[in-house]
Write an enzyme that holds these catalytic residues in place. Structure first.
Site, short mmCIF file in Angstrom:
data_model
loop_
_atom_site.label_atom_id
_atom_site.label_comp_id
_atom_site.label_asym_id
_atom_site.label_seq_id
_atom_site.Cartn_x
_atom_site.Cartn_y
_atom_site.Cartn_z
N TYR A 60 0.60 -1.09 0.11
CA TYR A 60 0.08 -0.22 0.17
C TYR A 60 0.50 0.86 0.18
O TYR A 60 1.81 1.71 0.78
CB TYR A 60 -1.08 -0.13 0.94
CG TYR A 60 -1.68 1.14 1.30
CD1 TYR A 60 -2.30 1.95 0.13
CD2 TYR A 60 -1.61 1.70 2.40
CE1 TYR A 60 -3.44 2.61 0.41
CE2 TYR A 60 -2.53 3.25 2.97
CZ TYR A 60 -3.21 3.26 1.48
OH TYR A 60 -4.43 4.46 1.98
N ASP B 111 -2.51 -1.29 -3.92
CA ASP B 111 -2.32 0.18 -4.44
C ASP B 111 -1.11 1.22 -4.53
O ASP B 111 -1.18 1.40 -3.05
CB ASP B 111 -3.42 0.73 -2.96
CG ASP B 111 -3.42 2.09 -3.65
OD1 ASP B 111 -3.18 2.36 -4.48
OD2 ASP B 111 -4.59 2.69 -3.07
#
Length: 252
Positions: free
Chosen positions: A105, A144
């Protein structure tokens, strides 16, 4: 082998919005999540007993965090780039016999770009980390990445240029990462496909109109390219402001 990655934007909330149904339906060998936003003991996640669970919690409560649920027990698990050094729980690495799987992330530069300098430094460290793994065995990296790499990856490129997630600096870091020996698996399979995104603003009507950004990725060591059989975005799946992405690859 089927792998799934999903920024769930709070796993406890997503669990109440169909996470379990999708998890069982998709039948992934490894399912990675980002932005779990919880601490140990704050969720009792029933995955049917077939998956090993690995969690990297952020020190800050209700923030960041990554996890991986896998049917095949890894040889080793690493939390952070350096062992146990990463307080925001952003990186989790599973080592298998023939490859590494990294779920990540990436830090957001923030709307006012106040964290851009940190973000760019973090990108360099992450790239060096993947390169170091790639020297040992092939790498799959998912999650992400908080950047729309090219104009085809964002609905309104001209009006968003310079905004967090679409600055020239962030896009250049993504370019450098790919030039270091990795591929964007979705673009490998679908080089020209438009209007496929993985994140949409929560503003009313935005998702229905598909005004989105493609900021979630499966990256792979370039030498794995011939083994990739499918790379898709499950845009129809709700439960988060991101949708899950799926990779199918002929790896054991």
């Amino acid at each position: 082998m089927k792998l799934v990655s999903w920024n769930v934007n709070g796993l406890r909330a997503c669990a109440n919005k169909g996470f379990g149904d999708y998890f069982r339906e998709v039948g992934a060998d490894v399912f990675c999540v980002q932005e779990t936003k919880l601490q140990e003991g704050q969720i009792d996640l029933d995955l049917g007993g077939e998956h090993e669970q690995y969690w990297n919690y952020a020190v800050k409560k209700g923030y960041s965090g990554t996890a991986a649920f896998t049917m095949k027990k890894p040889l080793s698990v690493r939390y952070g780039i350096e062992e146990n050094e990463e307080p925001e729980g952003r990186i989790l690495t599973l080592e298998y016999e023939n490859f590494y799987l990294v779920t990540v992330y990436t830090p957001n530069a923030k709307r006012d770009l106040s964290r851009l300098e940190y973000r760019l430094e973090w990108e360099d460290r992450f790239r060096d980390y993947l390169i170091s793994l790639d020297k040992l065995k092939p790498v799959l990296a998912c999650g992400d990445l908080n950047v729309a790499h090219n104009e085809i990856d964002i609905k309104n490129a001209k009006s968003n240029r310079g905004n967090s997630g679409f600055t020239d600096e962030e896009r250049e870091k993504m370019t450098r990462l790919l030039e270091a020996g990795f591929i964007d698996t979705f673009r490998h399979i679908h080089p020209d496909r438009t209007d496929v995104y993985t994140w949409w603003s929560n503003m009313p009507g935005v998702r229905a109109k598909n005004v989105g950004w493609r900021i979630d990725y499966f990256l792979a060591s370039a030498r794995l390219a011939p083994l990739i059989t499918a790379a898709e975005s499950d845009c129809h799946v709700l439960g988060s402001d991101h949708c899950p992405i799926v990779l199918e690859i002929a790896l054991d």
